[in-house]
Scaffold this active site. Sequence first.
Site, PDB file in Angstrom:
ATOM      1  N   GLY A   1     -20.490   9.402  17.344  1.00  0.00           N
ATOM      2  CA  GLY A   1     -19.556   8.572  16.440  1.00  0.00           C
ATOM      3  C   GLY A   1     -18.002   9.282  16.326  1.00  0.00           C
ATOM      4  N   THR A   2     -17.552   9.846  17.349  1.00  0.00           N
ATOM      5  CA  THR A   2     -16.331  10.443  17.556  1.00  0.00           C
ATOM      6  C   THR A   2     -15.347   9.453  17.366  1.00  0.00           C
ATOM      7  OG1 THR A   2     -17.688  11.719  19.488  1.00  0.00           O
ATOM      8  CG2 THR A   2     -14.908  12.079  18.996  1.00  0.00           C
TER       9      THR A   2
ATOM     10  N   ARG B   1     -25.838  12.812  14.545  1.00  0.00           N
ATOM     11  CA  ARG B   1     -26.694  11.501  14.543  1.00  0.00           C
ATOM     12  C   ARG B   1     -27.985  11.987  15.098  1.00  0.00           C
ATOM     13  NH1 ARG B   1     -24.530   6.770  18.763  1.00  0.00           N
ATOM     14  NH2 ARG B   1     -25.630   4.938  17.621  1.00  0.00           N
TER      15      ARG B   1
ATOM     16  N   LYS C   1     -21.180  11.117  21.554  1.00  0.00           N
ATOM     17  CA  LYS C   1     -21.786   9.878  21.377  1.00  0.00           C
ATOM     18  C   LYS C   1     -22.359  10.062  20.135  1.00  0.00           C
ATOM     19  CE  LYS C   1     -20.470   8.906  24.708  1.00  0.00           C
ATOM     20  NZ  LYS C   1     -19.069   8.101  24.529  1.00  0.00           N
TER      21      LYS C   1
ATOM     22  N   GLY D   1     -23.499   0.094  18.474  1.00  0.00           N
ATOM     23  CA  GLY D   1     -23.084   0.677  17.271  1.00  0.00           C
ATOM     24  C   GLY D   1     -24.081   0.584  16.181  1.00  0.00           C
TER      25      GLY D   1
ATOM     26  N   SER E   1     -27.219   6.557  23.754  1.00  0.00           N
ATOM     27  CA  SER E   1     -25.946   6.114  24.070  1.00  0.00           C
ATOM     28  C   SER E   1     -25.382   7.024  25.014  1.00  0.00           C
ATOM     29  CB  SER E   1     -25.250   6.608  22.568  1.00  0.00           C
ATOM     30  OG  SER E   1     -23.964   6.270  22.681  1.00  0.00           O
TER      31      SER E   1
ATOM     32  N   HIS F   1     -15.661  18.489  20.885  1.00  0.00           N
ATOM     33  CA  HIS F   1     -16.853  18.590  21.306  1.00  0.00           C
ATOM     34  C   HIS F   1     -17.622  19.970  21.427  1.00  0.00           C
ATOM     35  CE1 HIS F   1     -17.063  14.213  21.575  1.00  0.00           C
ATOM     36  NE2 HIS F   1     -16.813  14.208  22.899  1.00  0.00           N
TER      37      HIS F   1
HETATM   38  P1  PAP Z   1     -17.424  10.234  22.542  1.00  0.00           P
HETATM   39  O1  PAP Z   1     -18.302  11.254  21.981  1.00  0.00           O
HETATM   40  O2  PAP Z   1     -17.599  10.155  23.967  1.00  0.00           O
HETATM   41  O3  PAP Z   1     -16.037  10.536  22.209  1.00  0.00           O
HETATM   42  P2  PAP Z   1     -18.496   8.269  20.486  1.00  0.00           P
HETATM   43  O4  PAP Z   1     -17.208   7.532  19.770  1.00  0.00           O
HETATM   44  O5  PAP Z   1     -19.084   9.575  19.762  1.00  0.00           O
HETATM   45  O6  PAP Z   1     -18.017   9.096  21.898  1.00  0.00           O
HETATM   46  O7  PAP Z   1     -19.823   7.546  21.027  1.00  0.00           O
HETATM   47  C1  PAP Z   1     -19.738   6.126  21.192  1.00  0.00           C
HETATM   48  C2  PAP Z   1     -20.762   5.695  20.071  1.00  0.00           C
HETATM   49  O8  PAP Z   1     -20.273   5.322  18.808  1.00  0.00           O
HETATM   50  C3  PAP Z   1     -21.242   4.509  20.749  1.00  0.00           C
HETATM   51  O9  PAP Z   1     -22.839   4.413  20.166  1.00  0.00           O
HETATM   52  P3  PAP Z   1     -23.881   3.327  20.611  1.00  0.00           P
HETATM   53  O10 PAP Z   1     -23.750   3.560  22.291  1.00  0.00           O
HETATM   54  O11 PAP Z   1     -25.189   3.634  20.310  1.00  0.00           O
HETATM   55  O12 PAP Z   1     -23.436   1.966  20.556  1.00  0.00           O
HETATM   56  C4  PAP Z   1     -20.525   3.240  19.797  1.00  0.00           C
HETATM   57  O13 PAP Z   1     -20.841   1.909  19.929  1.00  0.00           O
HETATM   58  C5  PAP Z   1     -20.459   3.966  18.711  1.00  0.00           C
HETATM   59  N1  PAP Z   1     -19.247   3.731  17.883  1.00  0.00           N
HETATM   60  C6  PAP Z   1     -18.041   3.263  18.194  1.00  0.00           C
HETATM   61  N2  PAP Z   1     -17.061   3.032  17.387  1.00  0.00           N
HETATM   62  C7  PAP Z   1     -17.859   2.904  16.339  1.00  0.00           C
HETATM   63  C8  PAP Z   1     -17.751   2.447  14.871  1.00  0.00           C
HETATM   64  N3  PAP Z   1     -16.403   2.006  14.578  1.00  0.00           N
HETATM   65  N4  PAP Z   1     -18.746   2.414  14.021  1.00  0.00           N
HETATM   66  C9  PAP Z   1     -20.005   2.933  14.227  1.00  0.00           C
HETATM   67  N5  PAP Z   1     -20.272   3.171  15.674  1.00  0.00           N
HETATM   68  C10 PAP Z   1     -19.391   3.139  16.595  1.00  0.00           C
END
Ligand code: PAP
Length: 320
Positions: free
Chosen positions: A67-68, A152, A65, A288, A160, A130
């Site tokens: 920003g992967t 983050r 969570k 995001g 998140s 991860h």
């Molecule tokens: P993961 O670790 O499970 O693979 P990951 O992508 O790190 O997932 O987590 C999702 C977070 O990144 C979400 O944050 P939020 O819950 O605070 O909203 C998601 O919205 C955010 N996210 C996904 N895509 C983007 C993007 N293009 N730019 C910025 N933030 C993003």
Amino acid sequence: MAAAQSESNHTSIVEEGESHVAEVRGGWVLYQGCWLRSHNVQSVMLVQERFKARPDDTFLVTFPKCGTTWLKALAFTVTNRFRHAATSEDHPLLTQHPQDLVSFLEMPYRQLHPLADLEKLASPRLLATHMPITLLPPCVSNLGCRVVYLCRNPKDVFVSLWHFTNKVGADYTTPMDQAFELFSDGVSPYGPIWEHNLGFWKKYTAESDNVLFLKYDDMMAEPVKHVKMLAKFLCAPFTEQEVSYGVVEDVVHLCSFDKLKSIPINSSGETDRIGGLPMANSSYFRTGKVGDWANHLTEEMSKKLDDIVEEKLRGSGLTF
Ligand code: PAP
């Protein structure tokens, strides 16, 4: 701790015979200092035993969570921009979820989907994980593989993560205050978060040529600057001509939260990327935003986590 929480937060030492696991708490097991679900431990163990790194592999490393999805989209777009311009109408990101464009090392669980799938990828490979530095197979470091680490603010990570885990299935539903207690004790997927951050921070300070250390909040504030840094680190720097033509801004736009969230492959349907746990493709796109924690945590929770993180990171030079 409230009485209702005591059962699921119960801590115990695991019986002899499961020697790889030291402790169990709230459904999590502590494996080599890292909290994981037990099926994830099996997968990590397979990666540790069998994964063969290549010297030109680059690892996109994140605590969950942080920003992967964004980092995968950016790294893929930057390194493939000569085949697929960010503005092209058939760009892979328009039809494939960013999570599927860069493979995870330990997911889907390697007891279900063979690691050999990664062998089929052409070099230079972009791979995601991860795993904390302590769990990475030694070949990654021994071969001098490069790492892009994205972290983050832990308070936004917690919020998140809580929303995500509550979306993916009833088995994972935990009241926020209970999840917060666990997170503050370091108990969360791949936790403790501060150990994860510190491990790669130390690697970055020791070998800065091999590690690009990024923060989500900084990237949100100055995406163009950070995408240029990323491209340079990935040995695909933007030329002056590309900069003057606005190619960097095109990449930033394609990979932006609003753009990706609006693409049908990301806004609809379900995919099982783990093994037996289908998740909505949209669950990777929530708000995001930087600082959403303020909408969910009490002042007391905020101060508690700030104090813990500050104490754990003290003296390292890493701050949030
Ligand atoms: P993961 O670790 O499970 O693979 P990951 O992508 O790190 O997932 O987590 C999702 C977070 O990144 C979400 O944050 P939020 O819950 O605070 O909203 C998601 O919205 C955010 N996210 C996904 N895509 C983007 C993007 N293009 N730019 C910025 N933030 C993003």
